[in-house]
Write a protein that holds these residues in place. Structure first.
Motif, mmCIF file in Angstrom:
data_model
loop_
_atom_site.group_PDB
_atom_site.id
_atom_site.type_symbol
_atom_site.label_atom_id
_atom_site.label_comp_id
_atom_site.label_asym_id
_atom_site.label_seq_id
_atom_site.Cartn_x
_atom_site.Cartn_y
_atom_site.Cartn_z
ATOM 1 N N ALA A 107 26.229 17.196 7.806
ATOM 2 C CA ALA A 107 27.269 16.219 7.489
ATOM 3 C C ALA A 107 27.504 15.390 8.739
ATOM 4 O O ALA A 107 27.283 15.869 9.853
ATOM 5 N N GLY A 108 27.920 14.155 8.560
ATOM 6 C CA GLY A 108 28.110 13.345 9.757
ATOM 7 C C GLY A 108 28.989 12.149 9.512
ATOM 8 O O GLY A 108 29.130 11.666 8.381
ATOM 9 N N LEU A 109 29.579 11.673 10.601
ATOM 10 C CA LEU A 109 30.411 10.476 10.562
ATOM 11 C C LEU A 109 29.661 9.318 11.204
ATOM 12 O O LEU A 109 30.222 8.287 11.506
ATOM 13 N N CYS A 110 28.371 9.564 11.468
ATOM 14 C CA CYS A 110 27.541 8.505 12.064
ATOM 15 C C CYS A 110 26.117 8.740 11.570
ATOM 16 O O CYS A 110 25.803 9.804 11.044
ATOM 17 N N ALA A 111 25.258 7.751 11.778
ATOM 18 C CA ALA A 111 23.861 7.900 11.387
ATOM 19 C C ALA A 111 23.233 8.997 12.248
ATOM 20 O O ALA A 111 23.640 9.218 13.376
ATOM 21 N N GLU A 112 22.228 9.705 11.672
ATOM 22 C CA GLU A 112 21.611 10.806 12.431
ATOM 23 C C GLU A 112 20.886 10.318 13.672
ATOM 24 O O GLU A 112 20.748 11.053 14.637
ATOM 25 N N ASP A 113 20.416 9.058 13.619
ATOM 26 C CA ASP A 113 19.664 8.553 14.772
ATOM 27 C C ASP A 113 20.551 7.686 15.667
ATOM 28 O O ASP A 113 20.092 6.812 16.371
ATOM 29 N N VAL A 114 21.862 7.958 15.629
ATOM 30 C CA VAL A 114 22.800 7.207 16.444
ATOM 31 C C VAL A 114 22.387 7.320 17.918
ATOM 32 O O VAL A 114 21.953 8.388 18.363
ATOM 33 N N PRO A 115 22.444 6.201 18.664
ATOM 34 C CA PRO A 115 21.969 6.250 20.060
ATOM 35 C C PRO A 115 22.897 7.027 20.994
ATOM 36 O O PRO A 115 22.542 7.285 22.129
ATOM 37 N N ILE A 116 24.066 7.405 20.493
ATOM 38 C CA ILE A 116 25.020 8.162 21.316
ATOM 39 C C ILE A 116 24.836 9.642 21.012
ATOM 40 O O ILE A 116 24.573 10.014 19.869
ATOM 41 N N ARG A 117 24.980 10.483 22.033
ATOM 42 C CA ARG A 117 24.927 11.925 21.773
ATOM 43 C C ARG A 117 26.225 12.330 21.076
ATOM 44 O O ARG A 117 27.306 12.164 21.628
ATOM 45 N N PRO A 118 26.134 12.842 19.865
ATOM 46 C CA PRO A 118 27.355 13.137 19.115
ATOM 47 C C PRO A 118 27.971 14.490 19.479
ATOM 48 O O PRO A 118 27.339 15.327 20.118
ATOM 49 N N VAL A 119 29.205 14.678 19.039
ATOM 50 C CA VAL A 119 29.842 15.992 19.044
ATOM 51 C C VAL A 119 29.290 16.724 17.824
ATOM 52 O O VAL A 119 29.186 16.142 16.746
ATOM 53 N N SER A 140 34.595 3.246 10.125
ATOM 54 C CA SER A 140 33.369 2.623 10.632
ATOM 55 C C SER A 140 32.509 3.619 11.405
ATOM 56 O O SER A 140 31.446 3.277 11.901
ATOM 57 N N GLY A 141 32.982 4.850 11.511
ATOM 58 C CA GLY A 141 32.114 5.869 12.104
ATOM 59 C C GLY A 141 32.568 6.376 13.453
ATOM 60 O O GLY A 141 33.276 5.690 14.197
ATOM 61 N N LEU A 142 32.179 7.606 13.737
ATOM 62 C CA LEU A 142 32.455 8.271 15.010
ATOM 63 C C LEU A 142 31.214 9.110 15.311
ATOM 64 O O LEU A 142 30.596 9.622 14.382
ATOM 65 N N PRO A 143 30.886 9.297 16.578
ATOM 66 C CA PRO A 143 29.717 10.140 16.865
ATOM 67 C C PRO A 143 30.025 11.631 16.688
ATOM 68 O O PRO A 143 30.181 12.370 17.658
ATOM 69 N N VAL A 144 30.147 12.048 15.443
ATOM 70 C CA VAL A 144 30.450 13.450 15.128
ATOM 71 C C VAL A 144 29.536 13.894 13.990
ATOM 72 O O VAL A 144 29.406 13.190 12.986
ATOM 73 N N GLN A 145 28.882 15.031 14.193
ATOM 74 C CA GLN A 145 28.033 15.595 13.147
ATOM 75 C C GLN A 145 28.360 17.067 12.967
ATOM 76 O O GLN A 145 28.943 17.684 13.852
ATOM 77 N N ALA A 146 27.977 17.604 11.821
ATOM 78 C CA ALA A 146 28.226 19.031 11.573
ATOM 79 C C ALA A 146 27.019 19.648 10.890
ATOM 80 O O ALA A 146 26.280 18.967 10.167
ATOM 81 N N LEU A 147 26.836 20.916 11.157
ATOM 82 C CA LEU A 147 25.742 21.664 10.534
ATOM 83 C C LEU A 147 26.301 22.980 10.008
ATOM 84 O O LEU A 147 26.940 23.733 10.751
ATOM 85 N N PHE A 148 26.092 23.209 8.713
ATOM 86 C CA PHE A 148 26.531 24.455 8.066
ATOM 87 C C PHE A 148 25.273 25.267 7.789
ATOM 88 O O PHE A 148 24.418 24.837 7.018
ATOM 89 N N THR A 149 25.157 26.435 8.434
ATOM 90 C CA THR A 149 23.900 27.197 8.383
ATOM 91 C C THR A 149 24.019 28.423 7.487
ATOM 92 O O THR A 149 25.064 28.663 6.875
ATOM 93 N N SER A 150 22.950 29.225 7.431
ATOM 94 C CA SER A 150 22.854 30.208 6.345
ATOM 95 C C SER A 150 22.504 31.641 6.731
ATOM 96 O O SER A 150 22.528 32.509 5.859
ATOM 97 N N ASP A 151 22.163 31.948 7.980
ATOM 98 C CA ASP A 151 21.714 33.333 8.234
ATOM 99 C C ASP A 151 22.101 33.865 9.611
ATOM 100 O O ASP A 151 21.354 34.623 10.219
#
Ligand SMILES: [Zn+2]
Length: 409
Positions: free
Chosen positions: A60-72, A127-138
């Protein structure tokens, strides 16, 4: 903004009441779907990465995955240690300000915080923020499948927050031990212990000698421990045992002690303690340590001051327990763990969270993210003071939106 606490409790109840043992792919996927549904309703962009051997991952993300900024990056695992049927036996319930149920602390409460923070930030920064999330499984079996995805996302991230439960004291986790989980298989030769004693090679005897030597590697001053948690072996009382196995773990604080201890373990395993015996060692899972670097200290300071601004204090702790936070830490990405709700009793039927911390931790995390992403919310201007007035307005608005009353608690 449909982030009433009712909705948050609804989400928590739904995912706690959905069994999601690591081996229960369907269950993990059901948790992922429910979170995705919540995020999509909140206009947060998501996508699912399918896995064959474990449950799927949700990005999940509030910015594009290839955003040039290192996201949180916000991390969390959807699997639990509990078997299918557990939730039906003891479903989600609230009592005396605490919520109970399988996985409520480890770590479905944290998943709700991550989802909620994403939704709140999305509402305020369309309009977006450099924030992404990953929900994992194991995670509960050492993330054999999720590790690669966590690594990929972490390497691009500026800062990682892992929403494992806060310590019972309320503290967040700033450092963790690393752990190597191993299976030791010893082979000997069977013989009648009365008539052919000398023809036998006792795998049980060999295993016991090895265990004594392995346990002697424990050095509490260095934070190095060996725990043999399981032993099995032998056939009958009057048979020289042809085979024996042990499952054990090494835990350590400093990476150099991992390699040194593993060399010693290999030596003990390879040594032919009784002629004709053999032994094989397999690493069945591994967690890397979470190291508190200077950058990680700065992230904690930002978190602590955000908490103070909200009138709360959590504190920091070291934990001997392991988590996925070791993965970003390996790449030097500052990482704070235990930012989920305060709770305890993980992996037991007494597991709980302090319900009010679901809100205070979400608020603190959201404000910390705003502070950390500040330079990326508007064009950089070197003359600008460190805190822009605009950010204060944003922060205040965000905090207002997630006041406890909004949640009806
Ligand atoms: Zn966990």
């Amino acid at each position: 903004l449909a982030l009433a606490v009712g909705a948050t409790i609804d989400l928590l109840r739904d995912i706690v009441n959905t069994d999601s043992n690591t081996r229960d792919k369907e269950g993990v996927n059901a948790v992922v779907s429910r979170i995705q549904e919540f995020l999509n309703t909140s206009q947060v962009a998501t996508h699912i990465a399918k896995n064959r051997q474990a449950g799927d991952h949700l990005h999940a993300g509030l910015c594009a995955e290839d955003v040039p900024i290192r996201p949180v990056l916000l991390l969390g695992h959807c699997d639990t240690v509990f078997p299918k049927g557990e939730a039906a036996m003891r479903p989600f319930r609230i009592e005396g300000g605490r919520a109970y149920g399988p996985g409520v602390a480890d770590m479905k409460g944290g998943l709700v915080i991550n989802a909620f923070v994403l939704a709140a930030l999305r509402a305020h920064f369309p309009s977006g923020l450099p924030v992404q999330a990953l929900f994992t499984s194991d995670e509960e079996i050492g993330s054999p499948v999720s590790a690669a995805a966590i690594e990929r996302a972490s390497r691009k991230a500026a800062v990682v927050f892992n929403a494992e439960p806060g310590r019972p004291s309320g503290a967040v986790t700033v450092a963790r031990k690393g752990g190597v989980f191993m299976h030791l298989d010893v082979k000997g030769r069977a013989a009648h212990s009365g008539s052919h004693f000398t023809e036998g090679i006792s795998a049980v005897r060999v295993l016991v000698i090895k265990i004594m030597e392995l346990c002697a590697l424990t050095d509490l001053d260095l934070g190095v421990t060996i725990n043999v948690g399981i032993i099995r072996g032998g056939l009958t009382l009057n048979t020289v045992a042809p085979s024996a196995v042990a499952e054990f773990e090494l835990r350590y604080v400093d990476r150099i002690h991992r390699d040194r201890s593993m060399r010693h373990i290999q030596e003990i395993v390879s040594k032919e303690h009784v002629a004709g015996s053999t032994a094989d060692l397999t690493i069945i899972g591994e967690f890397l340590p979470l190291i508190q670097t200077d950058m990680a200290k700065a992230v904690y300071a930002a978190y602590d001051s955000s908490a103070a601004a909200l009138g709360v204090h959590f504190g920091q702790e070291f934990s001997g327990g392991c988590s996925d936070a070791g993965i970003p830490s390996k790449f030097g990405v500052p990482t704070l763990c235990g930012v989920g709700p305060v709770g305890g009793g993980a992996h037991t039927t007494d597991e709980y969270i302090e319900l009010d911390t679901l809100i205070s931790r979400a608020q603190t995390l959201a404000v910390t993210i705003l502070r950390l992403t500040e330079g990326h919310q508007q064009p950089h201007d070197a003359r600008r003071t460190t805190r822009s007035p605009k950010l204060d307005v944003w922060s205040r608005r965000l905090v207002e939106r997630i006041e406890p009353e909004t949640f009806g608690l």
